[in-house]
Design an enzyme around this catalytic site. Structure first.
Site, mmCIF file in Angstrom:
data_model
loop_
_atom_site.group_PDB
_atom_site.id
_atom_site.type_symbol
_atom_site.label_atom_id
_atom_site.label_comp_id
_atom_site.label_asym_id
_atom_site.label_seq_id
_atom_site.Cartn_x
_atom_site.Cartn_y
_atom_site.Cartn_z
ATOM 1 C CB SER A 282 -0.887 -0.024 1.258
ATOM 2 O OG SER A 282 -1.282 1.282 1.599
ATOM 3 N N GLY A 283 0.471 2.202 -0.894
ATOM 4 C CA GLY A 283 1.162 3.492 -0.918
ATOM 5 C C GLY A 283 0.913 4.272 0.361
ATOM 6 C CG LEU A 284 -2.643 5.251 3.752
ATOM 7 C CD1 LEU A 284 -2.466 6.773 3.836
ATOM 8 C CD2 LEU A 284 -4.098 4.875 4.018
ATOM 9 C CG ASP B 262 -0.859 7.872 -0.042
ATOM 10 O OD1 ASP B 262 0.064 7.585 -0.830
ATOM 11 O OD2 ASP B 262 -1.995 7.361 -0.109
ATOM 12 C CG ASP C 184 -1.034 2.076 -4.015
ATOM 13 O OD1 ASP C 184 -1.147 2.578 -5.145
ATOM 14 O OD2 ASP C 184 -1.441 2.619 -2.960
ATOM 15 C CG ASP D 162 1.375 6.246 -5.225
ATOM 16 O OD1 ASP D 162 0.455 5.616 -4.661
ATOM 17 O OD2 ASP D 162 2.355 6.698 -4.615
ATOM 18 C CD GLU E 93 -3.755 6.534 -7.216
ATOM 19 O OE1 GLU E 93 -3.459 5.515 -6.552
ATOM 20 O OE2 GLU E 93 -4.112 7.605 -6.705
ATOM 21 C CE LYS F 68 -1.678 9.115 -3.990
ATOM 22 N NZ LYS F 68 -1.737 7.697 -3.538
ATOM 23 C CG ASN G 105 -5.354 8.253 0.649
ATOM 24 O OD1 ASN G 105 -6.569 8.275 0.852
ATOM 25 N ND2 ASN G 105 -4.641 7.145 0.684
ATOM 26 C CB SER G 106 -8.645 7.898 -3.230
ATOM 27 O OG SER G 106 -7.744 7.495 -4.221
ATOM 28 N NE ARG H 80 -6.753 3.826 -6.593
ATOM 29 C CZ ARG H 80 -6.184 3.942 -5.395
ATOM 30 N NH1 ARG H 80 -5.251 3.062 -5.011
ATOM 31 N NH2 ARG H 80 -6.506 4.937 -4.591
ATOM 32 C CG HIS I 108 -10.547 3.445 -4.706
ATOM 33 N ND1 HIS I 108 -11.002 2.611 -3.733
ATOM 34 C CD2 HIS I 108 -9.618 4.238 -4.098
ATOM 35 C CE1 HIS I 108 -10.391 2.876 -2.591
ATOM 36 N NE2 HIS I 108 -9.542 3.871 -2.788
HETATM 37 C C1 SPV Z 1 -3.445 2.577 -0.580
HETATM 38 O O1 SPV Z 1 -3.543 1.634 0.183
HETATM 39 O O2 SPV Z 1 -2.486 3.324 -0.583
HETATM 40 C C2 SPV Z 1 -4.484 2.808 -1.543
HETATM 41 C C3 SPV Z 1 -5.846 2.444 -1.218
HETATM 42 O O3 SPV Z 1 -4.235 3.397 -2.547
HETATM 43 S S1 SPV Z 1 -6.600 3.832 -0.593
HETATM 44 O O4 SPV Z 1 -5.815 4.346 0.483
HETATM 45 O O5 SPV Z 1 -7.898 3.328 -0.172
HETATM 46 O O6 SPV Z 1 -6.724 4.797 -1.668
HETATM 47 MG MG MG Z 2 -2.475 4.313 -2.519
#
Ligand code: SPV
Ligand code: MG
Length: 540
Positions: A42-44, A54, A81, A83, A110, A116, A118-119, A155, A186
């Site tokens: 996971s990027g986060l 992130d 992930d 990004d 994505e 980027k 975080n979404s 994504r 997502h």
């Molecule tokens: C992550 O885990 O970094 C993701 C998923 O991209 S989210 O945080 O839900 O966007």
């Molecule tokens: Mg991410």
């Protein structure tokens, strides 16, 4: 199975599959041990474990480093992930090559703009990538991969950015056409409506992956019924560790001790297990034979040493002080100087007075009615089978470490040192064990393998070649031989008082070769009070 193949098989298994987030080697291992067939890099959470946002604040090479630890720690495939791909198509294709080199099985990118966000942070204000530019990126990635089974997941962020189902489908179709192996759809809603609507329209055209972080209350069967391919539990290990660490840190800070914490945290043994400490131990056995081969020593010290009179009334001879410390300390230190650290001391008379630190003790409680061989048997039983050289010596003989170097040299199973300067000693009339050897000591004896023929106190002067100094080196192979000989001798009740020379003579009679090393001096047998004075000046 290859990790890329394993991941591709997961995407296409026809069942709903689950992968779970990890952010370093340790958490990756925990995910694998829990039973997951794949890992979400996971990027986060990777950025969070570095303490940064992130927002592409970690460089892509830092992410790569982290992934390498994760891949090394596990056998299941990892999907990164990725990004937005860390730049243009050109950056992305270089990333693909590097991911393949580090054992990562798949990447998800994505359709947003680098850097980027975080979404879940103001997702609806985030611009989407140009659809054609993003398709070019996917194509470049697919062209760059060397392994046909490496997967690129596209994504779609159309719901996050507020563009709705139509745009989501348009983009998914385009990305599919560009070569994406699966679509990740997502949504930031707390209900699964968007992803379910997407899946309904999309049908079974290509695998669809979801991340139900926000719509977590949805029963998993709903995803199964809808035919999704994969669910990503995207951040829950990091989140659970944050709660645990905050609780622990606060508690330790407040209580200023560890008492109430200890039972609620993993033990250090669990850390060692997760790190694979056991594997290293086993590898050391295979690759570091010398670590196991350090020789050991046995010191026979069960008797009182009556000739020293009152000095041995409250302690055995081995504990009499010489130059400020017990005789036993001098002997142990000499062994230590020669690299022999495992030392077994056989105690008997006044055993509780024998307490020099760092030595192993075994007790011959029948020391009054038995001899040296019974003591030796106690020591050998304690050592079991050391698999190394062993030196047996006496608790009343001090010596220079040079003697131990001499004994170490030859590869024979049994080696003794014999003092060639024996005549003076013989003339004093003191008791000693005289040696008859295959060759007398002479200038050219260095090139000869001298063998011991017999030792004992009863040997005629005319037949004597030297005085046995009380040392017997036994090889790892000789250990079993000596143990068998000893058991045989001691099975006879009449033999309980036998001494070391009796054993050595038995070995010779049984056809074993006992090698002789001639030397002069470098040792001192402490039998009488005047020997103690000489011992004070002895230099180990
Ligand atoms: C992550 O885990 O970094 C993701 C998923 O991209 S989210 O945080 O839900 O966007
Ligand atoms: Mg991410």
């Amino acid at each position: 199975m290859k990790k890329t193949r394993a991941f591709r098989a997961l995407l296409r298994s026809g069942d709903l599959e689950f992968i779970c987030e990890a952010h370093n080697g340790l958490s990756a291992k925990i995910v694998e041990e829990a039973g997951f067939k794949g890992i979400w890099g996971s990027g986060l959470t990777i950025s969070a474990q570095y303490g940064v946002r992130d927002n592409n604040e970690t460089s892509w090479t830092q992410v790569l480093e982290t992934l390498e630890f994760m891949a090394d720690a596990t056998n299941v495939p990892i999907m990164l992930d990725g990004d937005t791909g860390y730049g243009s198509f050109n950056n992305f294709r270089r990333l693909i090559r590097k991911l393949e080199q580090r054992g990562v099985a798949a990447v998800c990118i994505e359709d947003k703009i680098f850097p980027k966000t975080n979404s879940f942070i103001s997702g609806d204000t985030q611009p989407l990538a140009d659809i054609h530019e993003f398709c070019g990126k996917i194509q470049a990635g697919k062209d760059a991969q060397q392994d046909d089974e490496f997967c690129i997941v596209a994504r779609v962020e159309a719901f996050i950015a507020g563009w709705g189902l139509g745009e989501a489908l348009r983009r998914a179709e385009a990305y599919h056409g560009a070569g994406a192996d699966a679509i990740l759809i997502h949504s930031a809603l707390s209900v699964p409506d968007e992803v379910l609507a997407f899946k309904k329209e999309w049908g079974d055209r290509y695998p669809v992956v979801i991340v139900p972080t926000k719509y977590y209350a949805t029963p998993t069967e709903a995803y199964e019924d809808c035919g999704f391919s994969m669910v990503i539990w995207a951040n829950h290990l990091l989140r659970s560790s944050i709660s645990a660490m905050q609780r622990t840190a606060k508690q330790i800070y407040a209580e200023q001790n560890l008492m109430s914490i200890e039972d609620n945290v993993a033990g250090v043994d669990e850390i060692f297990r997760l790190q694979g400490a056991q594997e290293l131990k086993e590898a050391e056995k295979r690759y570091l034979p010398s670590a196991e081969k350090a020789p050991c020593a046995v010191i026979l010290a069960a008797s009182r040493g009556k000739d020293l009179g009152a000095l041995t009334e409250d302690k055995p001879k081995v504990m009499i002080e010489i130059a400020g410390k017990p005789l036993l300390s001098h002997i142990a230190e000499t062994y230590n100087l020669a690299g022999i650290k495992k030392i077994v001391v056989v105690r008997g008379y006044m055993k509780h007075a024998v307490d020099v630190q760092g030595l192993d003790y075994v007790d011959n409680d029948r020391y009054e009615s038995t001899g040296e061989l019974v003591s030796l048997k106690h020591a050998l039983d304690h050592l079991e089978d050391p698999g190394t050289d062993m030196v047996v010596s006496y608790g009343d003989v001090i010596f220079n470490k040079y003697i131990l170097y001499l004994l170490k040299e030859p590869g024979d199973d049994f080696v003794v040192t014999v003092d060639a300067d024996w005549l003076n000693s013989r003339n004093t009339g003191r008791e000693a064990d005289w040696a008859v050897c295959s060759h007398p000591n002479s200038r050219d004896v260095f090139s000869t393998n001298v063998r011991l023929m017999r030792i004992g106190g009863d040997i005629q002067e005319a037949n004597t070649h030297g005085e046995w100094m009380g040392f017997l080196k036994v090889s790892a192979n000789g250990f079993t031989i000596i143990k068998t000989a000893l058991d045989e001798l001691l099975s006879d009740p009449n033999n309980q008082q036998l001494k070391m020379p009796d054993l050595i003579n038995t070995l010779i009679e049984n056809g074993n070769i006992v090698r002789v090393i001639y030397t002069t001096g470098h040792w001192l047998d402490i039998d009488a009070v005047q020997d103690l004075v000489a011992a004070g000046n002895f230099n180990a």
